[in-house]
Every structure is written in structure tokens, then in C-alpha cells.
Design an enzyme around this catalytic site. Structure first.
Site, mmCIF file in Angstrom:
data_model
loop_
_atom_site.group_PDB
_atom_site.id
_atom_site.type_symbol
_atom_site.label_atom_id
_atom_site.label_comp_id
_atom_site.label_asym_id
_atom_site.label_seq_id
_atom_site.Cartn_x
_atom_site.Cartn_y
_atom_site.Cartn_z
ATOM 1 N N GLY A 124 0.795 -1.225 0.000
ATOM 2 C CA GLY A 124 0.000 0.000 0.000
ATOM 3 C C GLY A 124 0.824 1.270 0.000
ATOM 4 O O GLY A 124 1.468 1.613 0.998
ATOM 5 N N LEU A 125 0.793 1.939 -1.151
ATOM 6 C CA LEU A 125 1.428 3.241 -1.277
ATOM 7 C C LEU A 125 0.336 4.293 -1.499
ATOM 8 O O LEU A 125 0.322 5.343 -0.856
ATOM 9 C CB LEU A 125 2.404 3.211 -2.471
ATOM 10 C CG LEU A 125 3.177 4.481 -2.796
ATOM 11 C CD1 LEU A 125 4.103 4.872 -1.647
ATOM 12 C CD2 LEU A 125 4.009 4.294 -4.069
ATOM 13 N N GLU A 127 -2.891 6.649 -1.671
ATOM 14 C CA GLU A 127 -3.908 7.176 -0.744
ATOM 15 C C GLU A 127 -4.861 8.061 -1.534
ATOM 16 O O GLU A 127 -4.561 8.431 -2.680
ATOM 17 C CB GLU A 127 -3.243 8.008 0.361
ATOM 18 C CG GLU A 127 -2.278 7.196 1.180
ATOM 19 C CD GLU A 127 -1.653 7.999 2.320
ATOM 20 O OE1 GLU A 127 -1.971 9.204 2.458
ATOM 21 O OE2 GLU A 127 -0.848 7.407 3.053
ATOM 22 N N GLY A 131 -1.875 9.869 -5.079
ATOM 23 C CA GLY A 131 -1.909 8.855 -6.130
ATOM 24 C C GLY A 131 -0.601 8.917 -6.893
ATOM 25 O O GLY A 131 0.426 8.402 -6.445
ATOM 26 N N ILE A 157 -6.078 -0.970 -2.796
ATOM 27 C CA ILE A 157 -5.009 -1.921 -2.480
ATOM 28 C C ILE A 157 -5.374 -3.342 -2.936
ATOM 29 O O ILE A 157 -6.339 -3.946 -2.444
ATOM 30 C CB ILE A 157 -4.664 -1.882 -0.973
ATOM 31 C CG1 ILE A 157 -4.323 -0.436 -0.548
ATOM 32 C CG2 ILE A 157 -3.525 -2.845 -0.648
ATOM 33 C CD1 ILE A 157 -3.243 0.238 -1.384
ATOM 34 N N THR A 158 -4.578 -3.845 -3.879
ATOM 35 C CA THR A 158 -4.786 -5.193 -4.403
ATOM 36 C C THR A 158 -4.468 -6.216 -3.311
ATOM 37 O O THR A 158 -3.462 -6.075 -2.604
ATOM 38 C CB THR A 158 -3.875 -5.411 -5.638
ATOM 39 O OG1 THR A 158 -4.145 -4.380 -6.578
ATOM 40 C CG2 THR A 158 -4.121 -6.769 -6.277
ATOM 41 N N GLU A 363 0.452 0.992 -10.834
ATOM 42 C CA GLU A 363 1.910 1.133 -10.659
ATOM 43 C C GLU A 363 2.456 2.331 -11.447
ATOM 44 O O GLU A 363 3.568 2.307 -11.964
ATOM 45 C CB GLU A 363 2.645 -0.168 -10.997
ATOM 46 C CG GLU A 363 2.190 -1.300 -10.081
ATOM 47 C CD GLU A 363 3.122 -2.485 -10.026
ATOM 48 O OE1 GLU A 363 4.325 -2.318 -10.248
ATOM 49 O OE2 GLU A 363 2.625 -3.583 -9.729
ATOM 50 N N THR A 365 0.640 5.784 -13.798
ATOM 51 C CA THR A 365 -0.067 5.968 -15.073
ATOM 52 C C THR A 365 0.939 6.135 -16.219
ATOM 53 O O THR A 365 2.138 6.344 -15.992
ATOM 54 C CB THR A 365 -0.937 7.233 -15.012
ATOM 55 O OG1 THR A 365 -0.067 8.348 -14.783
ATOM 56 C CG2 THR A 365 -1.981 7.169 -13.893
ATOM 57 N N SER A 366 0.418 6.105 -17.444
ATOM 58 C CA SER A 366 1.298 6.311 -18.611
ATOM 59 C C SER A 366 1.982 7.674 -18.543
ATOM 60 O O SER A 366 3.154 7.809 -18.902
ATOM 61 C CB SER A 366 0.484 6.205 -19.904
ATOM 62 O OG SER A 366 0.085 4.877 -20.108
HETATM 63 C C1 LIG Z 1 -7.386 -1.984 -9.838
HETATM 64 C C2 LIG Z 1 -6.332 -1.148 -9.173
HETATM 65 C C3 LIG Z 1 -5.394 -1.770 -8.371
HETATM 66 C C4 LIG Z 1 -4.433 -1.011 -7.690
HETATM 67 N N1 LIG Z 1 -3.563 -1.635 -6.822
HETATM 68 C C5 LIG Z 1 -2.750 -0.861 -6.053
HETATM 69 C C6 LIG Z 1 -1.957 -1.463 -5.023
HETATM 70 O O1 LIG Z 1 -1.965 -2.694 -4.829
HETATM 71 N N2 LIG Z 1 -1.188 -0.659 -4.248
HETATM 72 C C7 LIG Z 1 -1.140 0.696 -4.418
HETATM 73 O O2 LIG Z 1 -0.420 1.354 -3.677
HETATM 74 N N3 LIG Z 1 -1.880 1.291 -5.395
HETATM 75 C C8 LIG Z 1 -2.675 0.548 -6.206
HETATM 76 N N4 LIG Z 1 -3.450 1.155 -7.181
HETATM 77 C C9 LIG Z 1 -3.409 2.603 -7.315
HETATM 78 C C10 LIG Z 1 -2.737 3.098 -8.609
HETATM 79 O O3 LIG Z 1 -1.353 2.895 -8.527
HETATM 80 C C11 LIG Z 1 -3.119 4.574 -8.759
HETATM 81 O O4 LIG Z 1 -4.493 4.597 -9.117
HETATM 82 C C12 LIG Z 1 -2.295 5.288 -9.801
HETATM 83 O O5 LIG Z 1 -0.969 5.431 -9.363
HETATM 84 C C13 LIG Z 1 -2.857 6.678 -10.149
HETATM 85 O O6 LIG Z 1 -3.164 7.416 -9.014
HETATM 86 P P1 LIG Z 1 -4.624 8.135 -8.908
HETATM 87 O O7 LIG Z 1 -5.610 7.075 -9.176
HETATM 88 O O8 LIG Z 1 -4.707 8.855 -7.634
HETATM 89 O O9 LIG Z 1 -4.645 9.141 -10.124
HETATM 90 P P2 LIG Z 1 -4.130 10.660 -10.122
HETATM 91 O O10 LIG Z 1 -2.753 10.728 -9.594
HETATM 92 O O11 LIG Z 1 -5.158 11.512 -9.488
HETATM 93 O O12 LIG Z 1 -4.081 10.971 -11.685
HETATM 94 C C14 LIG Z 1 -5.194 11.452 -12.434
HETATM 95 C C15 LIG Z 1 -4.680 11.812 -13.825
HETATM 96 O O13 LIG Z 1 -3.739 12.895 -13.731
HETATM 97 C C16 LIG Z 1 -2.526 12.520 -14.347
HETATM 98 N N5 LIG Z 1 -1.387 13.139 -13.664
HETATM 99 C C17 LIG Z 1 -1.137 13.179 -12.331
HETATM 100 N N6 LIG Z 1 0.014 13.823 -12.087
HETATM 101 C C18 LIG Z 1 0.508 14.193 -13.292
HETATM 102 C C19 LIG Z 1 1.671 14.903 -13.738
HETATM 103 N N7 LIG Z 1 2.600 15.320 -12.860
HETATM 104 N N8 LIG Z 1 1.848 15.117 -15.052
HETATM 105 C C20 LIG Z 1 0.924 14.685 -15.958
HETATM 106 N N9 LIG Z 1 -0.194 14.014 -15.604
HETATM 107 C C21 LIG Z 1 -0.390 13.774 -14.305
HETATM 108 C C22 LIG Z 1 -2.483 10.996 -14.251
HETATM 109 O O14 LIG Z 1 -1.576 10.433 -15.198
HETATM 110 C C23 LIG Z 1 -3.939 10.669 -14.510
HETATM 111 O O15 LIG Z 1 -4.179 10.696 -15.895
HETATM 112 C C24 LIG Z 1 -4.396 0.396 -7.891
HETATM 113 C C25 LIG Z 1 -5.317 1.008 -8.743
HETATM 114 C C26 LIG Z 1 -6.286 0.261 -9.364
HETATM 115 C C27 LIG Z 1 -7.291 0.970 -10.237
#
Ligand SMILES: Cc1cc2nc3c(=O)[nH]c(=O)nc-3n(C[C@H](O)[C@H](O)[C@H](O)COP(=O)(O)OP(=O)(O)OC[C@H]3O[C@@H](n4cnc5c(N)ncnc54)[C@H](O)[C@@H]3O)c2cc1C
Length: 381
Positions: A124-125, A127, A131, A157-158, A363, A365-366
Site C-alpha cells: 500500500g502506497l 492514498e 496517487g 489496495i490489491t 503502478e 499511469t502512462s
Molecule cells: C485496480 C487497481 C489496483 C491497484 N492496486 C494498487 C496497489 O496494490 N497498491 C497501491 O499502492 N496502489 C494501487 N493502485 C493505485 C494506482 O497505482 C493509482 O491509481 C495510480 O498510481 C494513479 O493514481 P490516482 O488514481 O490517484 O490518479 P491521479 O494521480 O489523481 O491521476 C489522475 C490523472 O492525472 C494525471 N497526472 C497526475 N500527475 C501528473 C503529472 N505530474 N503530469 C501529468 N499528468 C499527471 C495521471 O496520469 C492521470 O491521468 C491500484 C489502482 C487500481 C485501479
């Protein structure tokens, strides 16, 4: 399971393929619709040695390489992305964090349970407010005598409700910002930690995704993982490896969708011909096959570099970025090749199309992968 030569890898993969066809494929839609985590399949995967593949034999692992692991995740994802996601989160996030940064006592306590599959691990990273900006972690851990007391919550959290242990990142020194985040091993039956909201998801529905809530969760001081203040840096290192798993997940889902589309195109007839006899469909198939090979080659490059001990920040981000983006396109094409039937749950591409989107998000986003790659490029100049 102890060698990485290709003939032995093929034997291991054939065992896994047979398992997936017999024990997973018949249930894929039922688990997806019920959002049911397949515990029994995981118990059997553990018995077969697939839940500790990359860890040394002395901890109950199989001592396989990251390249082998990438091929294993791909093989499972080809049948069910949800199972592959849970396997990847267990192996390359939760278990690997304990193995890489745990002391000997921590390794001895947790690794045998994790490699056998007796316990599943979560990590869990993320929150609600942290994100992509995971350095903005708000969960706190305060030292109190021989304990740490954790407060806060972790989102998405998976394995949160099906796991027995989690590695959680929490702030131990707010003034030190990213260098003030530490990681902790938290057993999930510990008082003060509970599972919160279970997410109702677009795809990967048989994987377990929940919030973990900590309210005065008191854990022994010995559960600090690695050095105090190193939690954020160490989690970035764990993600470098984890992203190879997500790239493999994307390749596997894309392959599953492609194979289904290739077969369908040879069966479906319109205008008196098989649809694969139309050049428009052939172009789709050719592009999809090329994209899959390119994505796998990038993934194998990152995995081989990791096996040889190189830093893989850029390589794993490139593999994850490319593989996940092309996998989304490939699944879209696979649905298109199926026409209306691709929209119907009787055909497997409908689920691949929903599952694959997670690969461009989890892990990092793109967009975040591009930032990681660009930072690495610019640091080199
Ligand atoms: C099914 C599932 C399983 C998951 N499992 C885990 C897990 O086991 N453990 C864990 O810790 N997390 C987990 N996650 C969380 C996942 O890693 C996060 O959802 C992801 O990192 C994106 O964070 P966010 O959802 O808060 O999106 P946000 O950070 O709010 O992003 C929203 C949008 O803004 C964009 N964005 C944000 N910052 C920037 C920037 N600086 N420049 C350009 N664009 C930006 C993003 O790319 C995205 O398009 C899981 C998520 C899902 C959906």
C-alpha cells in the site's frame, strides 16, 4: 523449478498453461461477474510453486529469473488478467519488498508463508490524496515505546481483503518530506487495521481491490521494513521491478485478445468469405502481432537487465508505457474484429477490453511513466 534455460522455462510454462486452461479458463466469466477472488486457484498456484517464483529456494521460492517471472505473468494474463494482477501484486510488490529490504528475522518469518501461498501479500502506497504524487503520503507512523502506531488509510489496495500481510508506507518525519516516509510490515489481523470500501471495478473484477484503514494500529517496532526514512525511495525501487510485471500483464492480455480475434477472423464469414480474407482485417492482425512482439521484446529487455543487476528505472518504465498503451489498442481491435459479438460477454474479448485499461494506470499511469523516462534521460545529459 530452479533453472532459467529456455527448455526448462518451456516445461514450467507448459505446466502453467495446462493449469490455466483446466482451472482458470472455465471460471473466468463467473469470477468476473461475481467479483469473486479465486482463493482455491491461488492455493493450487502456491502448491505448484508459482507464488514464490523469483525468491531463493532457502526461503521456499523457486529461484527463477525475472525473465521467467515475466513469462509466467504473461501466461496467466493470457487467460485471466485478474489472477495475473493478484499474482503480480503478491510477488513483485508485497513479497519482494519484504525480501529486498527485510532483515533476516523478517525474511524468515514471512517469506516461507508467502512463497508457499499460505499467505498472500498486499502493498500500500496509494492514498486518496496521494496517487501519482505518492510522496504526498499522509498516513502517519509514530514511535511509542516498543511499537509504531499507524493512522490513515490506503486506497485501491490489491489483495487487501484476501491477503494476510501488507507492506504499508507511512510518514515518520513530516519535515523530511520524501525522506521522512518509512515502510512497515502490517499483519492484516492486527488490531487497528481494517478493510474499508471494496471497489466495484470496470475490469480486473476478480482481483481484490479495497481500502485499508488504520486507526491507532499498533505494531511491534521490529516491523519497520528497511531503515527509517527509506520507505519512499525503497518503494520506487520496488516499482522499478513491479512495472516489468505490469508490462507482462499487458502483453499477456493483448495476446489473449489477439489469439481470440485471429481464431474468430478465420471462422466468421461475411460477403461469402472468411473475414480474415479481407485486407482490412489482415492489416489489423499484422499490426496487433507486431505490437505484441515489440512490447514483449521491451519487457524482456527490462527483465534481462534486472536479472543482470542493472538499474532498470528507465527500461521498466518504457516497457510498461509501451506495452500497456499498445495492449489497450490491441484489445480495442480485437473487439472490432468480433463486430457486435465482441460486445457480448459470451466472447472473451469483451473482458480483455475491460481488464486491459488497468495496465495504463496501476503502478504509475502512462503520464507518470513518461515523466520517469524523461527525468532519467535528462539526468544523463
Ligand atoms: C485496480 C487497481 C489496483 C491497484 N492496486 C494498487 C496497489 O496494490 N497498491 C497501491 O499502492 N496502489 C494501487 N493502485 C493505485 C494506482 O497505482 C493509482 O491509481 C495510480 O498510481 C494513479 O493514481 P490516482 O488514481 O490517484 O490518479 P491521479 O494521480 O489523481 O491521476 C489522475 C490523472 O492525472 C494525471 N497526472 C497526475 N500527475 C501528473 C503529472 N505530474 N503530469 C501529468 N499528468 C499527471 C495521471 O496520469 C492521470 O491521468 C491500484 C489502482 C487500481 C485501479
Amino acid at each position: 523449478m530452479s533453472s532459467t534455460v529456455s527448455s526448462e522455462r518451456e516445461t514450467i510454462l507448459q505446466t502453467l498453461r495446462d493449469f490455466c486452461e483446466a482451472e482458470i479458463r472455465p471460471h473466468v466469466l463467473e469470477w468476473d461477474e461475481a467479483q469473486q477472488f479465486p482463493r482455491e486457484a491461488f492455493r493450487k498456484l502456491g502448491e505448484l510453486g508459482f507464488l514464490g517464483t523469483i525468491f531463493p529456494e532457502e526461503y521456499g521460492g523457486a529461484g527463477l529469473s525475472i525473465r521467467d517471472y515475466a513469462a509466467i505473468v504473461e501466461e496467466v494474463a493470457r487467460v485471466d488478467g485478474s489472477v495475473a494482477l493478484a499474482l503480480a501484486a503478491h510477488t513483485s510488490l508485497g513479497s519482494n519488498h519484504i525480501y529486498q529490504f527485510g532483515n533476516e528475522a523478517q525474511r524468515r518469518r514471512y517469506m516461507p508463508k508467502l512463497t508457499s501461498g499460505e499467505w498472500l501479500a498486499a502493498w500500500g502506497l496509494t492514498e486518496a490524496e496521494a496517487g501519482s504524487d505518492s510522496g504526498g503520503t499522509r498516513t502517519t507512523a509514530v514511535k511509542d515505546g516498543d511499537s509504531w502506531v499507524l493512522n490513515g488509510s490506503k486506497n485501491f489496495i490489491t489483495n487487501a481483503s484476501v491477503g494476510s500481510v501488507a507492506v504499508l508506507m507511512a510518514v515518520t518525519d513530516r519535515t523530511a518530506r520524501r525522506h521522512g516516509i518509512s515502510s512497515f510490515i502490517v499483519e492484516l489481523d492486527n488490531p487497528g487495521i481494517r478493510v474499508g470500501k471494496k471497489e466495484n471495478k470496470l475490469g480486473m473484477r476478480a482481483s481484490d481491490t479495497c481500502t485499508l484503514v488504520m486507526e491507532d494500529c499498533r505494531i511491534p517496532s521490529g516491523n519497520l521494513l528497511g531503515r527509517e526514512g527509506d520507505g519512499f525511495i525503497n518503494s520506487m525501487k520496488i516499482l522499478d521491478g513491479g512495472r516489468i510485471g505490469i508490462a507482462s500483464l499487458a502483453v499477456g492480455i493483448a495476446r489473449g485478445a489477439f489469439e481470440a480475434a485471429l481464431k474468430y477472423s478465420q471462422e466468421r464469414r461475411q460477403f461469402g468469405k472468411r473475414i480474415c480474407d479481407f485486407e482490412g482485417i489482415q492489416f489489423y492482425l499484422a499490426e496487433m502481432a507486431t505490437q505484441i512482439d515489440a512490447a514483449r521484446l521491451l519487457t524482456e529487455r527490462a527483465a534481462s537487465a534486472k536479472d543482470s543487476g542493472q538499474r532498470v528505472t528507465r527500461l521498466s518504465a518504457m516497457a510498461k508505457l509501451f506495452a500497456s498503451e499498445v495492449a489497450v489498442q490491441i484489445c480495442d481491435r480485437a473487439v472490432q474484429i468480433h463486430g457486435g459479438y465482441g460486445f457480448i460477454k459470451d466472447f472473451p474479448v469483451e473482458k480483455f477490453y475491460r481488464d486491459v485499461k488497468l495496465c495504463t494506470i496501476g503502478e504509475g499511469t502512462s503520464e507518470i511513466q513518461k515523466l520517469v523516462i524523461a527525468k532519467d534521460l535528462l539526468e544523463e545529459v
